[in-house]
Design an enzyme around this catalytic site. Sequence first.
Site, PDB file in Angstrom:
ATOM      1  N   ASP A  89       0.862  -1.187   0.000  1.00  0.00           N
ATOM      2  CA  ASP A  89       0.000   0.000   0.000  1.00  0.00           C
ATOM      3  C   ASP A  89       0.898   1.237   0.000  1.00  0.00           C
ATOM      4  OD1 ASP A  89      -2.952   0.999   0.502  1.00  0.00           O
ATOM      5  OD2 ASP A  89      -1.625   2.239   1.735  1.00  0.00           O
ATOM      6  N   GLU A 148       1.095   5.659   0.234  1.00  0.00           N
ATOM      7  CA  GLU A 148       0.493   6.960   0.480  1.00  0.00           C
ATOM      8  C   GLU A 148       1.205   7.948  -0.428  1.00  0.00           C
ATOM      9  OE1 GLU A 148      -2.160   7.114   2.176  1.00  0.00           O
ATOM     10  OE2 GLU A 148      -2.002   5.079   2.985  1.00  0.00           O
ATOM     11  N   HIS A 155      -5.327   4.899   6.537  1.00  0.00           N
ATOM     12  CA  HIS A 155      -4.623   5.713   5.536  1.00  0.00           C
ATOM     13  C   HIS A 155      -3.151   5.877   5.866  1.00  0.00           C
ATOM     14  CE1 HIS A 155      -8.246   6.620   3.294  1.00  0.00           C
ATOM     15  NE2 HIS A 155      -8.855   6.987   4.421  1.00  0.00           N
ATOM     16  N   ASP A 209      -2.713  -0.173   6.351  1.00  0.00           N
ATOM     17  CA  ASP A 209      -3.596  -0.541   5.231  1.00  0.00           C
ATOM     18  C   ASP A 209      -3.147  -1.850   4.591  1.00  0.00           C
ATOM     19  OD1 ASP A 209      -4.864   1.786   5.830  1.00  0.00           O
ATOM     20  OD2 ASP A 209      -4.563   2.741   3.881  1.00  0.00           O
TER      21      ASP A 209
END
Length: 587
Positions: free
Chosen positions: A34, A36, A175, A180
């Site tokens: 994952d 960001e 998040h 995540d």
Amino acid sequence: MSITSTRGQPGTSVQPSFADLGTPLQDVTFVVVDLETTGSRADDAGITEIGAVKVRGGEVLGEFQSLVNPGRPVPAFVARLTGITTTMVATAPDPDLVLPSFLEFAHDAVLVAHNAPFDIGFLRAACAELGYAWPGFAVVDTLPLARRVVTRDEARNHKLSTLAALFRAGTSPDHRALADARATVDVLHGLLERLAPLGVTHLEDLATASDPVPADVRRKATLADGLPSSPGVYLFRGPDDEVLYVGTSTNIRQRVRSYFTAAEKRRRMTEMVRIADAVTPVVCATPLEARVRELRLIAEHAPRYNRRSKHPERRSWVRLTDEAYPRLSVVSEVRGDAPHIGPFTSRRTASAAVEAVHDALSLRQCTQRLPLVARERRSPCALAGLDRCSAPCTAVETPDVGYAAVVAEATAALTGDPGVVVRALGERVARLAAQERFEEAGQVTARLRAFVGGAARAQRLDPLSRCAELVAGRPTPAGGWELVVVRHARLAATAVTGAGEDPWPVVHALRATAEVVDAPTPPAPACHPEEAALILDWLDQPDVRLVDVSDPWTCPVRSAVAHADLDDVAATVALAVGEAADTMAAC
């Protein structure tokens, strides 16, 4: 019960083991990742954090987590969403330090992500920017898998947070990349558990697990093998060589293959593919020829899975009868020299066109044949009392000459300028709209559209159906000519010349070998009405050149075609509504 493999022993059959089917999912190493980022697009945003979890057989083998300096400020809304600020990433390692470490962590694994195109897109973009070759990871996206096995009754959507709650993930997504990724691991395991009863037990099965195409339909893809990648028509055939469906495409093979993929969403087509056992291609020189052949084949075979263009003989026409006091009648074919409009796709639409004329002109609506002079006086009908019929049935000693003027107006509206009908119904629509009787106004407008459409079709068809032969050409992108011979609105021959080739010998050969077409009764064409419409649309293109025309090919200047978009009606309605508003304001 045991299964013994006899692989390699001569003279014996081979019983494959389950291992031969592919890589069992419990033996696959997954790296659930994952990211960001500072934005949603990889071309103008950077990575701020990478989190990943390596798992195999339900066991966590390792984790990876690092902030990344994106080389740009973190937008305020992203900071609020993720908790990652510009200050936090200012001292974080650059992508050229983090990315190689992640690629080494994920080496020889299958990448997993929720909405994988987003995360994988950023990773690929980062590799390209730093000059690293993308390793070509196999990728599993949990989002389409969830859409396959998690119904709306269980979850309101397929967001990661919703699925994590559904599968009771040990970590709640917040998040941040690692959290995540941990939640996605639990979601992946929950999805694989549901997919196992559906036969998804090996890595290779995941490639099509989210594909909604049934396996029996997907296997039929072999029907497209060997088909030409050329423009033309294709016929799906079923048992006993029945034609199930006829279609057309600029690339037959590509179009037929699409029936066996998720791109085909029509339930009827999926049913048809299950029955089909062969596909017959008909290669055509041009798209026009392909569309014409498609219409003819549909009319010939009436395939049960084609919904349009079947049974041209069922089209309806509106005819002004040939008798002492003519009236309008809905008929199934064109007969004699009486004015006709159409064709209409249904008898109901044809009747609506008749009602439109009756709304504007006082043609009689009774169906009995009337003598020129009645033997005894009759009582006029109720329509006559409403000024909607000129009541020729009441003429006793002399013919009703006034009715002839009404018939002349009707003839002009049918074959030439329909302005008298358009204005009358347009004014009525305006009055109804001003009175806010919009449903009735819509009904009148529908009748008017039916009439104008039928009159426009007849007026376009009439000159072409009378033309014994028309030869036309159109330049092709390759530098040659697309040539057609049209006889009584029917495509009688077509050919394409090469670049630099003299087209005249081809024109002469086409005319000599073109199909012999018997003259029809205008305005009906000597072909399917939709074929004639295709020919007319082709001829209307600005780059088409007329080579020869045997008969006049003209259309009235003030014709129904000019009213086909009902601009006159719209203007009349706007004017009448405006006048009504002014009158109410003055009061």
